[in-house]
Design a protein around this motif. Sequence first.
Motif, PDB file in Angstrom:
ATOM      1  N   GLY C 236      44.672  33.093  38.667  1.00  0.00           N
ATOM      2  CA  GLY C 236      45.386  34.207  39.330  1.00  0.00           C
ATOM      3  C   GLY C 236      44.597  35.435  39.482  1.00  0.00           C
ATOM      4  N   PHE C 237      45.035  36.510  40.672  1.00  0.00           N
ATOM      5  CA  PHE C 237      44.429  37.632  40.672  1.00  0.00           C
ATOM      6  C   PHE C 237      44.969  38.484  39.379  1.00  0.00           C
ATOM      7  N   ALA C 238      46.033  38.362  39.046  1.00  0.00           N
ATOM      8  CA  ALA C 238      46.600  39.162  37.975  1.00  0.00           C
ATOM      9  C   ALA C 238      45.657  39.115  36.889  1.00  0.00           C
ATOM     10  N   PHE C 239      45.570  37.696  36.330  1.00  0.00           N
ATOM     11  CA  PHE C 239      44.890  37.717  35.102  1.00  0.00           C
ATOM     12  C   PHE C 239      43.516  38.317  34.965  1.00  0.00           C
ATOM     13  N   SER C 240      42.831  37.984  36.043  1.00  0.00           N
ATOM     14  CA  SER C 240      41.616  38.363  36.252  1.00  0.00           C
ATOM     15  C   SER C 240      41.297  40.028  36.142  1.00  0.00           C
TER      16      SER C 240
END
Lengths: 284, 231, 577
Positions: C236-240
């Motif tokens: 996901g975008f958030a983890f990256s």
Amino acid sequence: METLLLTQVINVVYEVLILAIIVLGLAVVMGLLNVLNIAHGEFIMIGAYTAYVVQKSGLPYVLAVPAAAGVCGIIGLVVERFLIRPLRYEPFETLLATWGLGLLLRKLVELGFGRGYRSVEIPVVGSLNFFGEAYPTYRLVLMGVSASVLAGLFLWYRRAPTGARIRAMVGNPVLAEAVGIKTRELARNTFVTGTAMAGIAGVMIAPLTPVEPFMGLAFIVNSFFALVVGGMGTVAGLFAGAGIIGGLQSVLSATVNPTTAYLAMLFLSILFLWQRPRGLFPRP
Amino acid sequence: MTGGYFEIEKISGGYGSGRVVRDVSISIGRGEVVCLLGRNGVGKSTLAKLACGFLRPLSGAVRLAGHEITGARPSENLAVGLTYCPQERVVFDDLTVAENLSLMRANRRLDDLDRYFQVFPRLSERLRQHAGTLSGGEKKLLSLVRGLAEGSDMIVIDEPTEGVQFENVVRMAELIVARKNAGASFLVVEQNLTLVDRIADRIVIMDHGEVVLSAAASEVDREDILTHLTV
Amino acid sequence: MASFLVRNALILAALVLLPLFLGEFWAYQLGLYFLYGLAALGIGLTWGQVGILPLGQGMFVAIAAYLTAYGLFGFGTSPMAYLVLPAASVVVAVFGFAFAALVFRGRFEQGPSFSLMTLALTLAAFQIANGWSSVTGGFNGLRNIPGLPGLDGFLDLYHLIAVVLALSIAGVDYLVRAPIGVLWRAIADNERRLAFLGYDVALLKAAGFAVACGLAGLAGALYAPQQNLVTPDLAGFAFSGDLVIFAAVGGRATVLGPVIGALVVGVLSAELRDRFPWWEIVIALFFILVVLRLPGGLMTLFAPLRRLSLGRNAVPVPLEAPSKPRTASPLSVAFEDVRVRVGDVTILDGLSVRTGEEAVLCVIGPNGAGKTSALNVMTGVLPKRGGRIVIDGLDVLRPEPATVAGKGVARKFQTPSVFPKLTIDENLAVALWAGRWRLFDLLRPSLFGWTSPLLEEMRGRFQFLEQGGKLASALSHGERQLLELTMALITEPRLLLLDEPCAGLSHEETSAVIEAIQWARQYLNLRIIIIEHDMELVRRLADRVVVLHQGRFLADGSIEEVQHNPEVQAVYVGGSR
């Protein structure tokens, strides 16, 4: 069958116009000023929350437009002064800073309104009969407003000296300052215009989507890649990008499924970033 | 020398902390044309940029009509009557020729520019074209017209004749002299003696960031100029 | 070397012993943040050293985690399961390398668009992981992944993770201090200069990115048995984004910074997120502060400590650099009817000129004659629209900076182009290694000891070169000109291109340059092409002078012949034509 096709066509036009309105603020900020404003979606989100507040207070929905423009414009003013200008409008640095800004705005809104969905009621109810098909009136109103806003901006950008001055400033900042353009002020006003437009876009789409702190993420992805494909800083690029990304999403969502549509957009964008990073219609 | 209309006083500076120009002073009187000569890379353009606010001087001062303008922004300088025509990227390439000229005019009309268009008919023929499609020499003509049309009393021009054909150099000289006779002062960075011979009241030659010669044009020996400029 | 071992042994001991004081729950929590730190370590390497910001490292973590999950399902309790971990890491590293090499090939400074591509990739990976339920388990992910055989409880796994992290830190620490680390920082600093020294910049960048992907892969591979669960959220975008924030907050320019960032932000978030709602706002504000004011992140706070440490690099043992093969003849160049246009402007209009017997050829001509453009088209900076460029008897169809440099062409630019953030010694070393290093040399610290007689001669001539630890950005304009000239010379080229080597130099510096050039032409038997306006310099150096005008050849001959040529006189003073 024919009417069904007609509905489909209207749907595609609708998607493209809505995307164009959503992209517009970013097209100004990123396309004209080269600021990769990742927090663009959050400005749309704040515009939507403004609409929610206006509606809750029992005020006419139209008032949300100036309210959102004001709120997002003021935030934009602060952001320009303390983030963008100190980073000298550098694309990469501002991308990082606005990334952090997006995080901040999401969390602030979450603190104020909570994580849950808020819904904004559609201000214009009912549907119109369209060649035998019922079509929601609000959608038609939106299409009309979007088309006129875009057309108006297009004409203004072509005709008014401000449009030419922005183009002049971005194309040749040294000469712009030499011919008497106060480039610092012009850049600031342009940035604030972009964030205010994002706020207005938020008002327009608020009744159609759940309003929540994370809603901006979907918008930024679509807008960003629409500009990547279309090209920065030109009206043709804005329309081409919104047309291709919006049209592709709408058609593939209808014929295959939304996931495929989304993936197609991403891979098309990767292809453009790799082989044609300036897009289809870049600024000369 | 004191009490000039445009005074550059002991100015030093360059890009970043570099010192390309070292303690240069030039004073230009009202209605005087000073031509600044010298080989490439000796600091002529840098001096012009320091004088007009595009680079911040490390030391020294610039005065226009007795008011200090050191460190002021170019857009502010223009407002008090200092025009600058750069050496490079002289026009807005993605604007039309007409837009280049009308950009800062409230009414966007070009009626009063007819006298320039009569001298350079090429420009009026191409008003609707993007300036980026002009040749290098035509861009210089457009830049000069833009600069003269701003109506300033002090005009700094950097290499106006680069790529300009002989006939047009002569016409440029006529326009500059006409404005001079109307009271304007000029600082012209130039290598082309065709222009210098026709306009210069005084000649200043720079080398290695410093002024090495400054004298009335009539008193400068041509051989002196040539040794400073040519092989 | 000794300090390197001590430093990293201390880190290892600290990581392994930590749970003794904290207990099992924290061993589990810390293990997880160590994995985040492992992935952030890679971001620190690519962003802080190579200057490329990857926005989608979560995708590599996710791919490796899914691969490992399948591996662990397959091997069960067989010890072979342990092979799965490095294998998954290598797979994503190879994928990352191939992707980056493809994207970077033939392009300079593609920073932002590469970052956005990695972002788009991870967004796509998230969609695929969510949608491809038959393989990835969809939204719920893969559950009940078996642990690693022989490891009981979180504590055992914690120790494995701690050892892997400590070894990875040591590995990255080694790399950034090795010659390849200097080259990576040189890329971040001035990519073109490196290409003009003959380095394959795309491969070097891809190598750096591959290391980062390998570390992300290791993190993913260990994540699967640690969490017993892999979900699409990893892609996901958030983890990256979190990984980038860890690296930035901790300090991307240092090896340990990203790891510390992951630990501090991760642990504090876990503790404070629920109790203190403003916590994430603090993180966001701190991240913005780092971007604006504190590029060193948290590690800035430790900077005074590092000055106290013993971590000073030993002076390398001087060592003669491998000599370059000497050829009997200098390189010849011929332009045949070369045409260059940029937009509507003709820059070279059928330029035909060739080198002859002379050693030093001076090119002169008024502004816009096409002098620098001629060098640009020859070294692949400008594309040609027609004609032929023959270098050393070979028609070069599409010149590129690195390939032209590989033929023995060194170039000194008009405005000095050095590596401002590297020290003088590092600047010189990068130039000296060019064309001399062989496979694996870039991992050997002994390369820092390389020297050559030519370099020593230059150090004797230009005294400031002796202050090896000084940053090139601290040098004056003139010193930078001399540094770049030295860098070009010590590559021992067969053809040296000098573009106004004395621009902005004082009279003394000009004389020093002239003497150095005269000495080098004797010593190296090389050809020198000089673009120059300073006629004093032309007179003292030129064997032959070529005059260009409006993109064409105008005249040539000795300085006297050219001086008395009426055509030349005319173009210089702008007489009627």
